[in-house]
Design an enzyme around this catalytic site. Structure first.
Site, PDB file in Angstrom:
ATOM      1  N   HIS A 185       1.512   4.499  -2.881  1.00  0.00           N
ATOM      2  CA  HIS A 185       1.663   5.962  -2.808  1.00  0.00           C
ATOM      3  C   HIS A 185       2.903   6.413  -3.577  1.00  0.00           C
ATOM      4  O   HIS A 185       2.882   7.454  -4.236  1.00  0.00           O
ATOM      5  CB  HIS A 185       1.779   6.401  -1.351  1.00  0.00           C
ATOM      6  CG  HIS A 185       0.485   6.329  -0.598  1.00  0.00           C
ATOM      7  ND1 HIS A 185      -0.682   6.903  -1.062  1.00  0.00           N
ATOM      8  CD2 HIS A 185       0.178   5.748   0.596  1.00  0.00           C
ATOM      9  CE1 HIS A 185      -1.654   6.685  -0.186  1.00  0.00           C
ATOM     10  NE2 HIS A 185      -1.164   5.979   0.815  1.00  0.00           N
TER      11      HIS A 185
ATOM     12  N   HIS B 131       0.835  -1.207   0.000  1.00  0.00           N
ATOM     13  CA  HIS B 131       0.000   0.000   0.000  1.00  0.00           C
ATOM     14  C   HIS B 131       0.871   1.260   0.000  1.00  0.00           C
ATOM     15  O   HIS B 131       0.609   2.210  -0.764  1.00  0.00           O
ATOM     16  CB  HIS B 131      -0.911   0.003   1.223  1.00  0.00           C
ATOM     17  CG  HIS B 131      -1.674   1.281   1.398  1.00  0.00           C
ATOM     18  ND1 HIS B 131      -2.884   1.525   0.771  1.00  0.00           N
ATOM     19  CD2 HIS B 131      -1.395   2.401   2.118  1.00  0.00           C
ATOM     20  CE1 HIS B 131      -3.311   2.730   1.093  1.00  0.00           C
ATOM     21  NE2 HIS B 131      -2.426   3.284   1.924  1.00  0.00           N
ATOM     22  N   GLU B 132       1.897   1.279   0.840  1.00  0.00           N
ATOM     23  CA  GLU B 132       2.781   2.444   0.884  1.00  0.00           C
ATOM     24  C   GLU B 132       3.533   2.603  -0.439  1.00  0.00           C
ATOM     25  O   GLU B 132       3.781   3.730  -0.885  1.00  0.00           O
ATOM     26  CB  GLU B 132       3.760   2.329   2.054  1.00  0.00           C
ATOM     27  CG  GLU B 132       3.084   2.269   3.423  1.00  0.00           C
ATOM     28  CD  GLU B 132       2.076   3.375   3.645  1.00  0.00           C
ATOM     29  OE1 GLU B 132       2.253   4.490   3.096  1.00  0.00           O
ATOM     30  OE2 GLU B 132       1.084   3.143   4.363  1.00  0.00           O
TER      31      GLU B 132
END
Length: 233
Positions: A109, A105-106
């Site tokens: 980004h 998920h990071e």
């Protein structure tokens, strides 16, 4: 019988704050429970969160983003200014479905940043507005109430809306990062399709914390408007 919103000497608008707090508490509990559950299930690939993050970034041709360890639990984040993906104690060295999902998920980004994803750019530009609004909205509003000075009331509300706008813009950023993460987890072979379902549940639960935060802020905004309305009566 109520008078200007007071019943038995109690301001009923406090119920809006309590409702927002309870909602956030429930969603946080679900998120922590889901993360804990899938932290017990090891990924078949055996890749840790840090290793999975590195593989995802390389698969996207992103070589200018570092991966660092940060202390704490669920303190994971991507810093676009320093180009760093920071992974927490429970994610960096863990090969669980939860840890790898959060790490991915990071990276989502970081991919957004590399691809100039518009909502991320908008959110970054709103950071000063959100910080300013969150710090000064309530003090100005309270001074307006105490002094019965309407301009201060409305300035406080406008500043609060600035902070709320930041939270609203955050929603598509977080959901999109999770979508990118899940696609990469399966596409790079880091996880099997059945494993991705577990990570999806973790990321969905985490995303709902942002939804709950927006709902809580909307309830606070409603309370501000109601209190300001009393001054108009």
């Amino acid at each position: 019988m109520g008078y200007y919103g007071y019943y038995w000497g109690i301001d009923w608008t406090y119920l809006l704050i309590i409702a927002g707090f309870v909602l956030s508490l429930i969603v946080q509990g679900v998120m922590k429970s889901t993360f804990s559950r899938y932290s017990q299930i090891r990924s078949m690939s055996g890749l840790t969160g840090a290793m999975a993050a590195q593989k995802i970034l390389e698969s996207e041709g992103i070589y200018d983003v570092r991966i660092e360890h940060i202390s704490g639990s669920l303190t994971d984040h991507y810093d676009p200014r320093s180009k760093v993906v920071r992974l927490s104690d429970t994610v960096y060295g863990s090969a669980s479905l939860a840890a790898v999902g959060v790490a991915a998920h990071e990276c989502g980004h970081a991919i957004q940043d590399a691809r100039n994803y518009a909502p991320l750019s908008i959110r970054s530009s709103l950071v000063p507005v959100a910080n300013f609004g969150s710090q000064l909205s309530w003090p100005l509003f309270l001074f307006g109430l105490i002094l019965s000075y309407k301009p201060l009331l409305y300035i406080g509300i406008i500043l609060f809306c600035g902070a709320l706008l930041f939270q609203i813009v955050t929603l598509p950023v977080e959901f999109n990062a999770s979508h990118r993460a899940l696609v990469k987890l399966e596409g790079t072979g880091i996880m099997l399709p059945e494993e991705v379902r577990g990570s999806r549940r973790v990321l969905r639960a985490a995303a709902m914390t942002y939804v709950a935060a927006v709902c809580a802020s909307l309830l606070q905004l409603l309370r501000l408007l109601l209190l300001a309305g009393r001054r108009d009566d």
